[in-house]
Design an enzyme around this catalytic site. Structure first.
Site, short mmCIF file in Angstrom:
data_model
loop_
_atom_site.label_atom_id
_atom_site.label_comp_id
_atom_site.label_asym_id
_atom_site.label_seq_id
_atom_site.Cartn_x
_atom_site.Cartn_y
_atom_site.Cartn_z
N LYS A 13 0.78 -1.26 0.05
CA LYS A 13 0.07 0.09 -0.12
C LYS A 13 0.75 1.24 0.14
O LYS A 13 0.50 2.23 -0.76
CB LYS A 13 -1.00 0.12 1.22
CG LYS A 13 -1.72 -1.01 1.25
CD LYS A 13 -2.84 -0.75 2.35
CE LYS A 13 -2.13 -0.86 3.92
NZ LYS A 13 -1.45 -2.19 4.36
N ARG A 88 -9.72 0.94 9.03
CA ARG A 88 -9.33 -0.37 9.49
C ARG A 88 -10.33 -1.22 10.03
O ARG A 88 -10.05 -2.52 10.51
CB ARG A 88 -8.19 -0.37 10.24
CG ARG A 88 -6.94 -1.05 9.46
CD ARG A 88 -5.56 -0.59 10.47
NE ARG A 88 -4.37 -1.34 10.41
CZ ARG A 88 -3.35 -0.79 9.60
NH1 ARG A 88 -3.40 0.49 9.03
NH2 ARG A 88 -2.00 -1.23 9.66
N ARG A 127 12.11 -5.04 5.34
CA ARG A 127 12.01 -3.95 4.84
C ARG A 127 12.62 -2.66 5.86
O ARG A 127 12.61 -2.89 6.88
CB ARG A 127 10.60 -3.46 4.43
CG ARG A 127 9.64 -3.48 5.63
CD ARG A 127 8.09 -3.14 5.26
NE ARG A 127 7.17 -2.94 6.28
CZ ARG A 127 5.85 -2.71 6.14
NH1 ARG A 127 5.51 -2.59 4.89
NH2 ARG A 127 5.19 -2.49 7.05
N ARG A 161 11.16 -0.50 11.13
CA ARG A 161 10.03 -0.61 11.98
C ARG A 161 9.87 -1.71 13.25
O ARG A 161 10.42 -2.82 12.81
CB ARG A 161 8.77 -0.47 11.48
CG ARG A 161 8.37 0.70 10.85
CD ARG A 161 7.11 0.54 9.67
NE ARG A 161 5.93 -0.27 10.53
CZ ARG A 161 4.85 -0.15 9.69
NH1 ARG A 161 4.55 0.38 8.51
NH2 ARG A 161 3.74 -0.89 10.40
N ARG A 172 -0.87 -8.67 13.78
CA ARG A 172 -1.27 -7.72 12.82
C ARG A 172 -2.03 -8.44 11.56
O ARG A 172 -3.05 -7.72 11.41
CB ARG A 172 -0.03 -6.98 11.91
CG ARG A 172 0.59 -5.85 13.12
CD ARG A 172 2.07 -5.56 12.66
NE ARG A 172 1.91 -4.81 11.47
CZ ARG A 172 3.21 -4.37 10.85
NH1 ARG A 172 4.39 -5.05 11.01
NH2 ARG A 172 2.87 -3.78 9.71
P1 AMP Z 1 0.68 0.55 9.28
O1 AMP Z 1 1.54 1.53 9.29
O2 AMP Z 1 -0.38 1.05 8.50
O3 AMP Z 1 1.00 -0.80 9.07
O4 AMP Z 1 -0.07 0.77 10.96
C1 AMP Z 1 0.97 0.29 11.94
C2 AMP Z 1 -0.03 0.25 13.27
O5 AMP Z 1 -0.58 1.53 13.45
C3 AMP Z 1 -0.92 -0.73 13.10
O6 AMP Z 1 -0.42 -2.11 13.68
C4 AMP Z 1 -1.88 -0.07 14.21
O7 AMP Z 1 -1.38 -0.43 15.45
C5 AMP Z 1 -1.81 1.29 14.00
N1 AMP Z 1 -2.69 1.91 13.08
C6 AMP Z 1 -2.69 2.27 11.92
N2 AMP Z 1 -3.62 2.83 11.17
C7 AMP Z 1 -4.54 2.36 12.00
C8 AMP Z 1 -6.07 2.55 12.07
N3 AMP Z 1 -6.74 2.97 10.77
N4 AMP Z 1 -6.89 2.03 12.97
C9 AMP Z 1 -6.25 1.42 14.05
N5 AMP Z 1 -4.97 1.39 14.23
C10 AMP Z 1 -4.22 1.73 13.12
#
Ligand code: AMP
Length: 216
Positions: A13, A88, A127, A161, A172
């Site tokens: 994404k 999400r 990554r 990360r 996740r």
């Molecule tokens: P990402 O960078 O999109 O993989 O997000 C990393 C982490 O941020 C996720 O595992 C969640 O803990 C939190 N997170 C990001 N976006 C959301 C969302 N829309 N709703 C809830 N938690 C989120």
């Protein structure tokens, strides 16, 4: 245009959102990036979120909805956005719809990146990104042309990360299956979902997305 990129962690994404920012002059809104920035700044919201993110669980809806609502009100969002990592949950999708309706806007397209879950752990494990410009790399699939130097900005500092590890990844993926995948029927009912093969090469995924956007 309001475009949602949907897919599990590691589906690509972020990579595709960054490309679309340039080619379509849209703004990438990544809730994950926003939360990491809050955590790095040490804000109350950021510190609360960091604990949850490190476990691989989802941050509470109310916190996310408030954060994205403020971001969508900024002037640059008016020209169109790519939502990366949001919504999400079904509650977030419903809140987004209500929020946009209040501004006379709506979601135009939802692109689902279809991927094979077993491949995601390998994608995630290798990554890293440039701390200066955010360009994304991978140890095996996409290393910088010159080791240790960012192709995009020449930066020499990179970051991995904390939640990109096989153990957290399992949580996740579970969160994706149980809480995020149910938003597909929500958008399918509105005729907005277009699927692309997220397992293809980056350039092929890009052209499938471009073709899908023609059908939105
Ligand atoms: P990402 O960078 O999109 O993989 O997000 C990393 C982490 O941020 C996720 O595992 C969640 O803990 C939190 N997170 C990001 N976006 C959301 C969302 N829309 N709703 C809830 N938690 C989120």
């Amino acid at each position: 245009m309001i475009l949602i990129l949907l897919g599990p962690p590691g589906a690509g994404k972020g990579t595709q959102a960054k490309r679309l920012e340039k080619t379509r002059s849209l703004v990438q809104l990544s809730t994950g990036d926003m939360l990491r920035a809050e955590a790095a700044a040490g804000s109350k919201l950021g510190l609360e979120a960091k604990r949850i993110m490190d476990e691989g669980k989802l941050v509470p809806d109310a916190l996310i909805i408030g954060m994205i609502g403020e971001r969508l009100d900024r002037p640059d969002a008016a020209r169109g956005v790519i939502l990366d990592g949001f919504p999400r949950t079904v509650a977030q999708a419903e809140a987004l719809e209500a929020m946009l309706a209040g501004k006379g806007r709506k979601v135009d397209c939802v692109i689902e990146l279809k991927v094979d879950e077993t491949a995601l752990i390998d994608r995630i494990a290798g990554r890293f990104s440039c701390t200066q410009c955010g360009a994304g790399y991978h140890d095996t699939f996409h290393p910088p042309r010159k080791a240790g130097v960012c192709d995009q900005c020449g930066g020499t500092r990179f970051d991995r990360r904390k939640d990109d590890n096989p153990e957290t990844m399992k949580t996740r993926l579970k969160a994706y299956r149980e809480q995020t995948a149910p938003i597909l029927p929500f958008y399918e009912g509105r005729g907005l979902v277009r699927q692309v093969d997220g397992m293809a090469e980056v350039a092929e995924v890009a052209s499938q997305i471009d073709a899908a956007l023609e059908r939105c």
